[in-house]
Design a protein around this motif. Structure first.
Motif, PDB file in Angstrom:
ATOM      1  N   GLY A  38     -46.106   9.917  14.277  1.00 45.64           N
ATOM      2  CA  GLY A  38     -44.851   9.284  13.897  1.00 45.64           C
ATOM      3  C   GLY A  38     -43.834  10.219  13.272  1.00 45.64           C
ATOM      4  N   TYR A  39     -44.149  11.505  13.205  1.00 45.23           N
ATOM      5  CA  TYR A  39     -43.200  12.452  12.620  1.00 45.23           C
ATOM      6  C   TYR A  39     -42.047  12.745  13.574  1.00 45.23           C
ATOM      7  N   LEU A  40     -42.342  12.773  14.881  1.00 46.36           N
ATOM      8  CA  LEU A  40     -41.302  12.983  15.883  1.00 46.36           C
ATOM      9  C   LEU A  40     -41.066  11.681  16.632  1.00 46.36           C
ATOM     10  N   ASP A  41     -39.824  11.448  17.035  1.00 46.51           N
ATOM     11  CA  ASP A  41     -39.528  10.268  17.840  1.00 46.51           C
ATOM     12  C   ASP A  41     -39.805  10.560  19.308  1.00 46.51           C
ATOM     13  N   GLU A  42     -39.514   9.605  20.181  1.00 42.99           N
ATOM     14  CA  GLU A  42     -39.821   9.760  21.604  1.00 42.99           C
ATOM     15  C   GLU A  42     -39.046  10.899  22.264  1.00 42.99           C
ATOM     16  N   ASN A  43     -37.957  11.348  21.637  1.00 41.90           N
ATOM     17  CA  ASN A  43     -37.150  12.449  22.169  1.00 41.90           C
ATOM     18  C   ASN A  43     -37.591  13.813  21.632  1.00 41.90           C
ATOM     19  N   GLY A  44     -38.601  13.823  20.778  1.00 42.24           N
ATOM     20  CA  GLY A  44     -39.070  15.072  20.195  1.00 42.24           C
ATOM     21  C   GLY A  44     -38.267  15.511  18.988  1.00 42.24           C
ATOM     22  N   GLU A  45     -37.402  14.639  18.489  1.00 43.10           N
ATOM     23  CA  GLU A  45     -36.615  14.933  17.293  1.00 43.10           C
ATOM     24  C   GLU A  45     -37.344  14.382  16.070  1.00 43.10           C
ATOM     25  N   VAL A  46     -37.030  14.917  14.896  1.00 42.34           N
ATOM     26  CA  VAL A  46     -37.633  14.404  13.671  1.00 42.34           C
ATOM     27  C   VAL A  46     -37.258  12.926  13.534  1.00 42.34           C
ATOM     28  N   ALA A  47     -38.266  12.098  13.285  1.00 39.66           N
ATOM     29  CA  ALA A  47     -38.049  10.657  13.166  1.00 39.66           C
ATOM     30  C   ALA A  47     -37.046  10.366  12.045  1.00 39.66           C
ATOM     31  N   GLU A  48     -36.304   9.304  12.221  1.00 44.43           N
ATOM     32  CA  GLU A  48     -35.224   8.940  11.304  1.00 44.43           C
ATOM     33  C   GLU A  48     -35.687   8.892   9.845  1.00 44.43           C
TER      34      GLU A  48
END
Length: 60
Positions: A38-48
Motif C-alpha cells: 500500500g505504499y505505492l498506488d496503482e501508477n507506481g507513485e507514492v500513495a496519497e
C-alpha cells in the motif's frame, strides 16, 4: 516484543528480501511489493496518505 518474535520478523524480512533479489527483475519485484503493502498506488507513485512523510499520528 520478545526475542522469539524479533527472530521471526527478521526471518520473514530476510526471506522477502531473498525472494526479491532472486527474482528475474528485482526492481519490478520491489515495486510490486511496495504496491502490495500500500505504499505505492496503482501508477507506481507514492500513495496519497504517505505523501509529505509520515502522519503525526503514526505512533498511535
Amino acid at each position: 516484543m520478545n526475542q522469539e518474535l524479533v527472530d521471526k520478523v527478521r526471518a520473514y524480512v530476510t526471506a522477502k528480501r531473498e525472494e526479491i533479489n532472486n527474482s528475474p527483475d528485482p526492481r519490478q519485484a520491489s515495486i510490486d511489493r511496495l504496491k502490495k503493502l500500500g505504499y505505492l498506488d496503482e501508477n507506481g507513485e507514492v500513495a496519497e496518505h504517505y505523501r509529505g512523510g509520515l502522519p503525526d499520528y503514526w505512533k498511535e
